[in-house]
Design a protein around this motif. Sequence first.
Motif, mmCIF file in Angstrom:
data_model
loop_
_atom_site.group_PDB
_atom_site.id
_atom_site.type_symbol
_atom_site.label_atom_id
_atom_site.label_comp_id
_atom_site.label_asym_id
_atom_site.label_seq_id
_atom_site.Cartn_x
_atom_site.Cartn_y
_atom_site.Cartn_z
ATOM 1 N N ALA A 203 0.833 -1.211 -0.008
ATOM 2 C CA ALA A 203 -0.039 0.285 -0.047
ATOM 3 C C ALA A 203 0.890 1.145 -0.059
ATOM 4 O O ALA A 203 0.688 2.143 -0.474
ATOM 5 C CB ALA A 203 -0.835 -0.096 1.253
ATOM 6 N N SER A 204 1.934 1.037 0.725
ATOM 7 C CA SER A 204 2.689 2.337 0.857
ATOM 8 C C SER A 204 3.652 2.762 -0.342
ATOM 9 O O SER A 204 3.852 3.607 -0.821
ATOM 10 C CB SER A 204 3.968 2.308 1.697
ATOM 11 N N LEU A 205 3.402 1.570 -1.451
ATOM 12 C CA LEU A 205 4.383 2.118 -2.813
ATOM 13 C C LEU A 205 3.349 2.864 -3.706
ATOM 14 O O LEU A 205 3.722 3.587 -4.648
ATOM 15 C CB LEU A 205 4.552 0.480 -3.330
ATOM 16 N N ILE A 211 5.793 7.672 -5.668
ATOM 17 C CA ILE A 211 5.734 7.459 -7.306
ATOM 18 C C ILE A 211 6.452 8.442 -7.809
ATOM 19 O O ILE A 211 7.050 8.518 -8.882
ATOM 20 C CB ILE A 211 3.933 7.527 -7.637
ATOM 21 N N PHE A 212 6.522 9.778 -7.206
ATOM 22 C CA PHE A 212 7.272 11.156 -7.527
ATOM 23 C C PHE A 212 8.755 10.566 -7.682
ATOM 24 O O PHE A 212 9.335 11.047 -8.596
ATOM 25 C CB PHE A 212 6.935 12.137 -6.750
ATOM 26 N N MET A 213 9.274 9.920 -6.778
ATOM 27 C CA MET A 213 10.689 9.707 -6.634
ATOM 28 C C MET A 213 10.988 8.584 -7.727
ATOM 29 O O MET A 213 12.065 8.698 -8.340
ATOM 30 C CB MET A 213 10.895 9.188 -5.131
ATOM 31 N N TYR A 320 12.404 8.645 4.464
ATOM 32 C CA TYR A 320 11.287 9.266 4.729
ATOM 33 C C TYR A 320 9.950 8.182 4.118
ATOM 34 O O TYR A 320 8.774 8.402 4.567
ATOM 35 C CB TYR A 320 10.917 10.522 3.769
ATOM 36 N N LEU A 321 10.393 7.055 3.643
ATOM 37 C CA LEU A 321 9.093 5.984 3.127
ATOM 38 C C LEU A 321 9.770 4.430 3.617
ATOM 39 O O LEU A 321 10.006 3.703 2.949
ATOM 40 C CB LEU A 321 9.061 6.224 1.618
ATOM 41 N N PRO A 322 10.241 4.500 4.738
ATOM 42 C CA PRO A 322 10.922 3.147 5.252
ATOM 43 C C PRO A 322 10.082 1.990 5.330
ATOM 44 O O PRO A 322 10.440 0.973 4.962
ATOM 45 C CB PRO A 322 11.265 3.396 6.802
ATOM 46 N N GLU A 323 8.631 2.327 5.371
ATOM 47 C CA GLU A 323 7.500 1.355 5.271
ATOM 48 C C GLU A 323 7.797 0.588 3.998
ATOM 49 O O GLU A 323 6.881 -0.521 3.638
ATOM 50 C CB GLU A 323 6.305 1.571 5.514
ATOM 51 N N ALA A 326 12.597 -3.237 1.450
ATOM 52 C CA ALA A 326 13.394 -3.679 0.473
ATOM 53 C C ALA A 326 12.923 -3.515 -0.813
ATOM 54 O O ALA A 326 13.569 -3.070 -1.927
ATOM 55 C CB ALA A 326 13.946 -4.974 0.769
ATOM 56 N N LEU A 327 11.659 -3.805 -1.028
ATOM 57 C CA LEU A 327 11.047 -3.761 -2.287
ATOM 58 C C LEU A 327 10.887 -2.302 -2.815
ATOM 59 O O LEU A 327 11.161 -2.154 -4.059
ATOM 60 C CB LEU A 327 9.744 -4.305 -2.460
ATOM 61 N N GLY A 328 10.742 -1.286 -1.917
ATOM 62 C CA GLY A 328 10.642 0.051 -2.317
ATOM 63 C C GLY A 328 12.187 0.437 -2.843
ATOM 64 O O GLY A 328 12.258 1.241 -4.064
#
Length: 389
Positions: A203-205, A211-213, A320-323, A326-328
Amino acid sequence: MENINKNRLFVASCVALLVTAMTFAIRARLETVFGPEGVGLTLEQIGWAFTPAFWGFTIAMIVGGPLVDSLGIKKITWIAFITHAIGIIWTILAKDQTSLFLATLFVGIGNGMVEAALNPMIASMYTKNKTKMLNRFHVWFPGGIVIGSLVGWLVMDVMGLGWQVMVGVLFIPLIIYGFMFLGQNFPVTERVQMGVSNNKMIASLGKPLFIFMVLCMFLTAASELGTTQRIESLLKESVAVPLLVLAFINGIMALGRAFAGKVIHKLQPAGMLLFSAIFTFIGLWLLTITSGGMTFAAAAVFAVGVTFFWPTMLGFVAEYLPETGALGLSIMGGAGMLSVSVVLPVMGNLMDNANATEALRTMSILPAILIVAFIGLYIYMKKRKTETA
């Protein structure tokens, strides 16, 4: 973190990234070996033969990212070692576009697995200094390109040995990092430590900031790696030994990343990215109008620009988006390499049908877009910091 030798794992990670980086420099040198003056491939055909180094990397990262959580960092690291070994051997045996393509594919998968496993491992070992330690880890990408560039120059241009000897040098750091990882205990990823579920991670993806990054990663990676990967063809009319320009660029990058901590503290990640985009744009334009010794001055400006792009993009997401876990990080790296696989044949086509100057001018459009994007990011992060203060 009990029974985990963080220092040994970090050094081994750096050597593994050194292998990844050396393949980039050595592949750049192979452009002349397999090009019109060598085997006889066109620059566009070489672009296609080199693309699996990047989309193979992308596939490995996107597949390896979620597997890091389930299989563990250790298994993904050994997959990287095996595919690196296969890719190096196959490169030595390559004779045409097809065999070079397949060899590059295995090298690309090995490179992707290194990033998929070791970025989250470093983030999990150094939770309070993620961006700083990721920058230190990524010192060895430009550092490895310097070493690979000098190896290519010494082996082929100075010593007059065959290109297969140049490629074979890769076995030295490969064996070293395999030995250093052998028998070591590995940490679990930060997402596993935090207890973030798969559903929350996925969900956090979908967050707009992530998405911007990802979209920005397409442009930052293409600006840096698209240019440096084709340095032989881009600068062959400007300087006598383009590979030395590549070594010069990456020497500056290595120094910058080694001392990134102080810069990060002053500018913060969003400010660093804006700074990088501005210098990258100026550097690319200067490369279109310089020759001889002044090419090195233009290259220095470009190097200052691209120094912090890759590790700071990863560090921003880790902080800023640790959740996203590894996939992120894997999606970020995969997006960057995928963009380079698109850019390489486009650049080759421009050089075949126009010239290197036109290719560089076209590439300068990418950091120009990033300047606008990162101004927006900088304003957003300042506002967010004020609201949470």
